[in-house]
Design an enzyme around this catalytic site. Sequence first.
Site, PDB file in Angstrom:
ATOM      1  N   VAL A  73      57.661  62.048 119.429  1.00  0.00           N
ATOM      2  CA  VAL A  73      57.667  62.879 119.083  1.00  0.00           C
ATOM      3  C   VAL A  73      57.240  64.372 118.915  1.00  0.00           C
ATOM      4  CG1 VAL A  73      57.363  61.052 116.092  1.00  0.00           C
ATOM      5  CG2 VAL A  73      55.683  62.044 118.114  1.00  0.00           C
ATOM      6  N   ASP A  76      40.611  73.801 121.445  1.00  0.00           N
ATOM      7  CA  ASP A  76      42.268  74.512 121.754  1.00  0.00           C
ATOM      8  C   ASP A  76      42.491  74.567 120.225  1.00  0.00           C
ATOM      9  OD1 ASP A  76      44.251  75.428 123.343  1.00  0.00           O
ATOM     10  OD2 ASP A  76      44.548  72.730 123.310  1.00  0.00           O
ATOM     11  N   ALA A 100      51.058  64.515 128.989  1.00  0.00           N
ATOM     12  CA  ALA A 100      50.814  63.173 127.914  1.00  0.00           C
ATOM     13  C   ALA A 100      52.200  63.053 126.475  1.00  0.00           C
ATOM     14  CB  ALA A 100      49.762  62.805 126.474  1.00  0.00           C
ATOM     15  N   SER A 102      53.390  68.620 129.210  1.00  0.00           N
ATOM     16  CA  SER A 102      53.158  68.394 130.422  1.00  0.00           C
ATOM     17  C   SER A 102      51.940  66.322 130.840  1.00  0.00           C
ATOM     18  CB  SER A 102      52.196  69.800 131.337  1.00  0.00           C
ATOM     19  OG  SER A 102      51.480  69.606 130.539  1.00  0.00           O
ATOM     20  N   SER A 138      56.115  65.844 123.709  1.00  0.00           N
ATOM     21  CA  SER A 138      55.929  65.452 124.662  1.00  0.00           C
ATOM     22  C   SER A 138      55.234  66.379 125.325  1.00  0.00           C
ATOM     23  CB  SER A 138      57.617  65.517 125.889  1.00  0.00           C
ATOM     24  OG  SER A 138      57.998  65.342 126.637  1.00  0.00           O
TER      25      SER A 138
END
Length: 533
Positions: A96, A264, A102, A100, A98
Amino acid sequence: MMGLAEARALNSVERSLIGTPEAFRARLERLGPIFMKLGQFLALRPDLIPAEYGAALLGLLDDTHPMPWDEARALLAEGLGQDPDLLFAHVRPQPVGSGSIAQAHRARLHDGREVVVKIRRRGIAERVERDLRRAARLAALLERAGAQLIASPREAVEEMALWLRQELDFKRELDNLTRMHANHVGADGIHIPEPYPELSGEGVLTCEFLDGIALSRIIRAEQSGDPQRTACLQELGYERERLAYRLLDTCLTQIFDHRFFAVDLHPGNLMLLPDGRLGMIDFGLCRDLEATMRQRLLRYFGAIVRDDADALYQAAGALLESTDASRPEVFKREFYAATSVWTARRRAPAASEDGSGGGETHIWLMQIVRAARSAHMRVSTDSLALYRALLTAETVTGMLGARTDLRRVGADFFPALQMRELLAPLSPQEVQGIAGSLAELLKRAPERLEHLLGELFAGRYVFNVETRASARDQHLNDRHVRILSVAIVTVGLSVLLSAGSLPVWVGVPVAWPVGIALVGCYLWLLKQWRDGR
């Protein structure tokens, strides 16, 4: 005050090294996944790059090329130490998401619960360290070219290195998620996924699946100008201003209420859930807020809400650290210059009519930190982490096109925080009782005060004092006089509060101390009444 697009401009040497926004994005894509992560880092940092570069990099926030399912399944088995078929009823081979570092797969447990399994890429730690060395060489080249950022290119790479190494640590992220979920259980308007530590391990993290729309998709729909796309979002419960308010309020709640906040907050980690709530995922980057720093920050943001430039300057100075090379007079001059322009822009009639003054608190914050840098004053890591969280959150609301900004949300948040902390020592039953009694007191206060003052001025209010009373009787009489005096003050304060809008004195709304004094008087009367039972 400069607009968002003017927050940072490149000089000719920097532009020749970096190229156009599209060329810069393409270069990062060619350099590989870690440099794409660098693009994520820069996309929402208008203090480091111009807005047109951030817009070009925003597309890097979603997906990179996924690893094959066979490889992901092998990593899942290694991380959990068991065959995934024994732990999950089903795992979808197609990820669902992808990234860099994980990729995430939706799965279903044997009891039917839907989860998402995050699997770290093989060999990514070594790749990160190798690419960080390349980024450090690029930073050195930019510094020799004379790049002038709010932080030097070297400092920016060091911050990114700390960020990436923390994101590689899934044990740390699981701990962060567990704390964040506990802090927000039962909260209105925000949902944090439930962690599953028994289904997490080395390089694997499992948590509740949130079925929502990423804010990165909503931003693209808003910026497309296509009314059909925005109409579809509204049918799904999207309300721009409400979502922006929730994001900023959640950010302030985590910082000042929980003292543990996500750093973040880019759009790929935020989503709109079907019930209209804000969903948050990915807690690799979180920070604790130390108590002393929290008090300094409360003074700082309280001054922002009150529009008190002098108090702001004093509070800002308490957040900075001076060295022998520091030039406080430079900071003071640049601080007041930036603050006066920011204040004038917000107060301009055009700002209230078209909303152009909203969403730019973060630009002013950028200029203040930039002023500290130019004056060679050190900004603490705690302040920078908080600055980054607030900067990113308000940048996201600006990309949504919202008028809601930090100052508007803070005007509601900080008075409510003060009241919560004032009433914190009381039980819920006591708070409920006080609230009911205060409501009744406010309702009857004008009538009672008028009657009491009439009796006093007419000379009909008399204290009967028995001079031959015992010491106990005299003590009781004294106590009655004190209670009556405080009751009169309480009624007077109630009348003041019911009078409507009260003035602002020395930058502080008079209603705040009056309300606090009223609650204090009421609590004292409540204690005296209980002691006398």
